[in-house]
Structure formats: structure tokens, C-alpha cells
Design an enzyme around this catalytic site. Structure first.
Site, PDB file in Angstrom:
ATOM      1  N   ASP A 223      65.407  45.364  83.672  1.00  0.00           N
ATOM      2  CA  ASP A 223      66.655  45.872  83.087  1.00  0.00           C
ATOM      3  C   ASP A 223      67.650  44.742  82.857  1.00  0.00           C
ATOM      4  OD1 ASP A 223      65.616  48.405  83.167  1.00  0.00           O
ATOM      5  OD2 ASP A 223      66.782  49.066  84.904  1.00  0.00           O
ATOM      6  N   GLU A 249      61.361  47.529  74.897  1.00  0.00           N
ATOM      7  CA  GLU A 249      61.764  46.113  74.882  1.00  0.00           C
ATOM      8  C   GLU A 249      61.939  45.615  73.464  1.00  0.00           C
ATOM      9  OE1 GLU A 249      57.186  45.935  75.437  1.00  0.00           O
ATOM     10  OE2 GLU A 249      58.813  47.284  75.964  1.00  0.00           O
TER      11      GLU A 249
END
Length: 329
Positions: A223, A249
Site C-alpha cells: 500500500d 497496481e
């Protein structure tokens, strides 16, 4: 011997005219008391209303009345605006002044305007939002035009609307545009570019080996990588460019008015910025790279999906060619 009665002392019931005078006096006192109570009630009601009631003479440009809430909301003495209407104008946010004046003039044609919202800057320098409804109070032809209205402070409502809009359009983790909002804005940019005949570039960016980061260091570390890359994108892109997280992502950018050559220069700066990022997990330090696919609008493109598809294919080609590079499609 009979007592002599004093001539000035009246005995027996009062004369009818005296009784009527007494009743009239008592009635008048009662009316005064009721009027006073009513005035106090009106005053109390006006004090409790968190909105400015106002009256304005259109011909003379004179404010005839403002309620007590004016001083609370505007943070300025009511006596000043009663003396000079420009006090009200000067309080309006410069970006909203033209709209506020034009919408006020519409009441002359429509008789009422109920959808006016504009900002003011109060005496403390705070920006406040007003919902200012207004009506013409002209009873007969030829009478002077008096506009009356009610200006309500809706700042908290606007702040809540802004927060809801932010939540609906923003990726919570990276604070960049979420997928839905990004593609809505990208479609608008595509439509404008097609209509105006101006260039536009589309970029896709995918973090290399992101699964390895999550598996090796944990999702909180992953994260942090996503957040830092989003920050890099926001720092490098130009004002007016679009940037968002569209997948786990994967990020995307749209460059309105930008050729692929110029967009590639921006993508190269972003590539270098990301390569400079450094992350620490325990005693280990590591970096990340990204693969990017870039394309530009052509005369044959009839839909945004055309650009997205080419950028996606170019990005996967960058992966196959060794990652950490930009491929134009």
C-alpha cells in the site's frame, strides 16, 4: 338634621360617557401590549433565523432592510450595508460577483429566482456559501420595484457535498482519481479533442513485480508503494492532465492538448522519479520500477477504448521486453 352633600363628589354609577372613555383607554392599553408582544415575538423569530432577510430598491440601489442574521453571516455591521449597497457587492467572492449580479437581474424578467448560490468573504476573511432566493414585491404597475429575498448560509451543506463528491471520485488508498471517475474525465477529454481537432495522449503504467512486494513484505508495504507512486504521478504531471488508479497496481494518465512526443518526455520524468524512490522493510532497502504504454489520438480513433487498447498492448510489450521502460503503441 340631614347631612349636606358636597357638590363635587359624584355618588352612584359613573356617567355613560366616562365609562366609555375608561373602556376605550383599557382597550388601547391592551392593543399596545399586544402590539408590543407581537413586536417582541417577531424580533425573537428574526434573531433565531440563521438566514438574512433583505429588501432592496432596484431603482435607487438602496438596501432597505437586512435582518439580524446579516451581522452573524457577513461579519459586518448592518448599518454599513444599509448606507451603501456596495458593502454587499464587495463581500461577494470575486469569482462569483458577475454571476451574483446577473442572476439578481433575472428576477426582473422571471419575478422570482430560487437557484442562486454564490460565495462571500465575511469580515473574518472566511469563505461562506449562500443560497440567496429573491422575489419582486411589486403590487401594481408603476410602483417602485422592491426586491425581497432570503440568503441562507449553506457552507456546511456545500462542504458535505464536496466530501461526498471526493469519496465518490477518489481512490481511498492513493487519493488519486478512481477508475470510474478517471474514465469519465478521460471520455470528456477525448470528446473535446475530437471536436476541436487537438492532440491527446493516453498512458498506462503498471508496477513491475508488485506481487513479489506484497508476498515478501506484506500488503501494508505494498500500500505504501502505491501511495508513493501516486504522489510521484501527481508531482510530475502538468496542470490539467488526468491521473488515476484504475486497477490494483495499474495507473493511467491522459494528456489533453499533448502530442505523444511531449507526453513521452513527461512519462520519462515520471519513470526517473519512480526509480529514485526508496523503501525500507526491516533491515532491507528496495526500490521499484514501472512499465509504461503510451499512445496518441489518431484520426481513425472513434472511441476512447481504441486508445486504451493500444496503450494496454504497448504496456504489456514493455513487460515482455524486460520491464522498466516506455513503449509507444
Amino acid at each position: 338634621m340631614a347631612k349636606e352633600r358636597h357638590p363635587s363628589i359624584q355618588t352612584g354609577p359613573p356617567r355613560p360617557e366616562a365609562a366609555q372613555t375608561l373602556l376605550a383607554l383599557l382597550h388601547a392599553q391592551g392593543e399596545v401590549a399586544r402590539l408590543s408582544e407581537r413586536e417582541q415575538l417577531y424580533s425573537s423569530l428574526l434573531d433565531s433565523v440563521n438566514a438574512v432577510l433583505w429588501a432592496f430598491d432596484w431603482e435607487t440601489r438602496q438596501v432597505l432592510y437586512v435582518s439580524p442574521a446579516y451581522e452573524r453571516i457577513f461579519g459586518r455591521p448592518a448599518s454599513l450595508v444599509m448606507a451603501d449597497y456596495n458593502e454587499w457587492r464587495d463581500a461577494i467572492h470575486p469569482d462569483d460577483l458577475d454571476y451574483a449580479e446577473r442572476s439578481l437581474a433575472q428576477v426582473l424578467l422571471q419575478g422570482t429566482v430560487e437557484d442562486r448560490e454564490y460565495r462571500i468573504i465575511n469580515g473574518a476573511g472566511e469563505v461562506r456559501w449562500l443560497s440567496d432566493k429573491c422575489y419582486i414585491n411589486q403590487q401594481r404597475e408603476g410602483e417602485r420595484v422592491i426586491i425581497v429575498g432570503i440568503a441562507e448560509d449553506i457552507t456546511e451543506k456545500k462542504q458535505l457535498e464536496g466530501e461526498l463528491q471526493r469519496l465518490a471520485t477518489t481512490d481511498v488508498l492513493t487519493q488519486s482519481s478512481n477508475r470510474r471517475h478517471f474514465f469519465e474525465c478521460a471520455q470528456q477529454a477525448f470528446d473535446r479533442a475530437r471536436e476541436d481537432g487537438t492532440p491527446m495522449a493516453f498512458l498506462l503504467l503498471d508496477i513491475d513485480d508488485f506481487k513479489h512486494i506484497n508476498d515478501s513484505y506484506g500488503h501494508p508495504e505494498g500500500d505504501q508503494v502505491l501511495q508513493r507512486i501516486a504522489d510521484s504521478g501527481k508531482a510530475v504531471l502538468r496542470r490539467g492532465d488526468l491521473f488515476g488508479r484504475i486497477g490494483g497496481e495499474e495507473f493511467a494518465a491522459v494528456f489533453p492538448g499533448c502530442t505523444a512526443q511531449v507526453a513521452e518526455q513527461i512519462a520519462e520524468r515520471l519513470q526517473r522519479e519512480i526509480q529514485r524512490l526508496s523503501f525500507t522493510y526491516g533491515q532491507q532497502t528496495y526500490g521499484v520500477t514501472v512499465s509504461q504504454g503510451l499512445t496518441e489520438l489518431s484520426d481513425q480513433d472513434t472511441d476512447l477504448d481504441n486508445l486504451f487498447g493500444r496503450a494496454d498492448a504497448a504496456m504489456y510489450q514493455a513487460k515482455r521486453q524486460g520491464k522498466n521502460q516506455i513503449v509507444r503503441g
